[in-house]
Enzyme design. Structure first.
Site, PDB file in Angstrom:
ATOM      1  N   ALA A 236       0.872  -1.164   0.000  1.00 14.73           N
ATOM      2  CA  ALA A 236       0.000   0.000   0.000  1.00 14.73           C
ATOM      3  C   ALA A 236       0.905   1.208   0.000  1.00 14.73           C
ATOM      4  CB  ALA A 236      -0.906  -0.023   1.229  1.00 14.73           C
ATOM      5  N   LYS A 237       0.295   2.322  -0.216  1.00 12.39           N
ATOM      6  CA  LYS A 237       1.091   3.531  -0.347  1.00 12.39           C
ATOM      7  C   LYS A 237       1.986   3.772   0.861  1.00 12.39           C
ATOM      8  CE  LYS A 237      -1.067   6.710  -3.525  1.00 12.39           C
ATOM      9  NZ  LYS A 237      -2.200   7.594  -3.669  1.00 12.39           N
ATOM     10  N   ARG A 238       1.482   3.396   2.033  1.00 14.02           N
ATOM     11  CA  ARG A 238       2.237   3.712   3.243  1.00 14.02           C
ATOM     12  C   ARG A 238       3.550   2.940   3.311  1.00 14.02           C
ATOM     13  NH1 ARG A 238      -2.106   0.851   4.787  1.00 14.02           N
ATOM     14  NH2 ARG A 238      -1.774  -1.146   5.793  1.00 14.02           N
ATOM     15  N   GLY A 240       5.441   2.869   0.831  1.00 18.30           N
ATOM     16  CA  GLY A 240       6.292   3.496  -0.168  1.00 18.30           C
ATOM     17  C   GLY A 240       6.230   2.820  -1.528  1.00 18.30           C
TER      18      GLY A 240
END
Ligand code: GLU
Ligand code: ZN
Length: 290
Positions: A236-238, A240
């Protein structure tokens, strides 16, 4: 005829998880000689951006995916959601919720530990002239329709919308919520097969209830596994993970990226993944981006 859709929210850039959803939905439609639709879920007027819509279109082209028919934008269909909302209100199943975000956060972090759903604070409180959203009285709704089920790949799932609590059906700032808009639109667009990530599995229980209340057809569901990184953590985006746009700008070949996803690279290990004949089979413990 099979009709699938990809329904991104243009509130940010797409990443690999979106690519997987789009590819699986696309391939299922193509394998069955059906239609693959693109719907832009932009009811959130403050967070949706036209520049993200343009990027989504470029991302799909880069992956080698073409959709059928016009792009549907939810922001152009608010009257439909308002009509569905009115129908539910007439059934006496909705109530106004005046809670602020802070009050809801507070109510959900009760002394005995966090609660999973909105605890119904505003159910039965006198009407007043203040900003409010509309929530469904889930217990009343469930009592009205009785037991429901849906299919997830080949499995039959007993719907348990009660576990989701009194979800919001119309926001303070919009005549719909995700749950209402997606249910109304999947029916209006004749979607036969909903292909989306496992993270929306719980939402399907709510959608199934709304279909029963609004007398809408019930699509087949295919909640695919979520992509995991080399460490087994969800991509996921978190973590990176790069956006598709960044990969494109870095000169990566989108069709090759799509081929790796089709081959099962990066799929997680959730039940139900890749079990449909129309979907690629899934290797045991693949990872992406190692
Ligand atoms: N718009 C939702 C999202 O981007 C997906 C909706 C759906 O597939 O039902 O997360
Ligand atoms: Zn409330």
């Amino acid at each position: 005829m099979i009709v699938t859709r990809f329904a991104p929210s243009p509130t940010g850039r797409l990443h690999m998880g979106h690519a997987l959803s789009a590819i699986l939905a696309h391939d299922m439609a193509r394998a069955g000689g059906g239609r693959f639709l693109l719907r832009i879920e932009d009811i959130d007027g403050t967070r949706s951006r036209d520049e993200h819509v343009a990027t989504i279109v470029d991302d799909l082209a880069w992956l080698g995916l073409a959709w059928d028919g016009p792009v549907v934008r939810q922001s152009a269909r608010l009257d439909r959601y308002a009509a569905a909302l009115e129908r539910l209100r007439q059934m006496g199943l909705l109530y106004r919720c005046y809670c602020t975000r802070a009050e809801i956060a507070d109510a959900m972090s009760a002394p005995h530990g966090p609660v999973a759903a909105y605890p119904g604070t505003c159910r039965g409180v006198p009407m007043r002239d203040a900003p409010h959203c509309w929530r469904i009285d889930m217990a009343a709704a469930v009592a009205r329709v009785g037991a429901l089920s849906f299919t997830d790949y080949a499995r039959t799932i007993a719907a348990d919308p009660l576990a989701q609590g009194d979800v919001v059906l119309a926001r303070k700032d919009a005549p719909a919520s995700y749950h209402l808009a997606v249910t109304v639109d999947d029916a209006a667009q004749g979607v036969t097969d909903v292909v989306r990530g496992r993270d929306l599995f719980e939402a399907t229980h709510v959608h199934r209830l709304l279909q029963a209340l609004l007398e809408l057809p019930v699509p087949r569901y295919h909640h695919h596994a979520l992509l995991t990184g080399a460490d087994g953590e969800r991509l996921a985006k978190r973590h990176g993970a790069p956006t598709l746009a960044a990969m494109r700008e870095a000169g990566e070949d989108g069709r090759a990226v799509a081929a790796r996803l089709r081959a099962g690279e990066g799929w997680g290990d959730m039940p139900g993944a890749g079990q449909s004949v129309a979907l690629p089979s899934r290797p045991a413990h693949p990872t992406f981006g190692s």
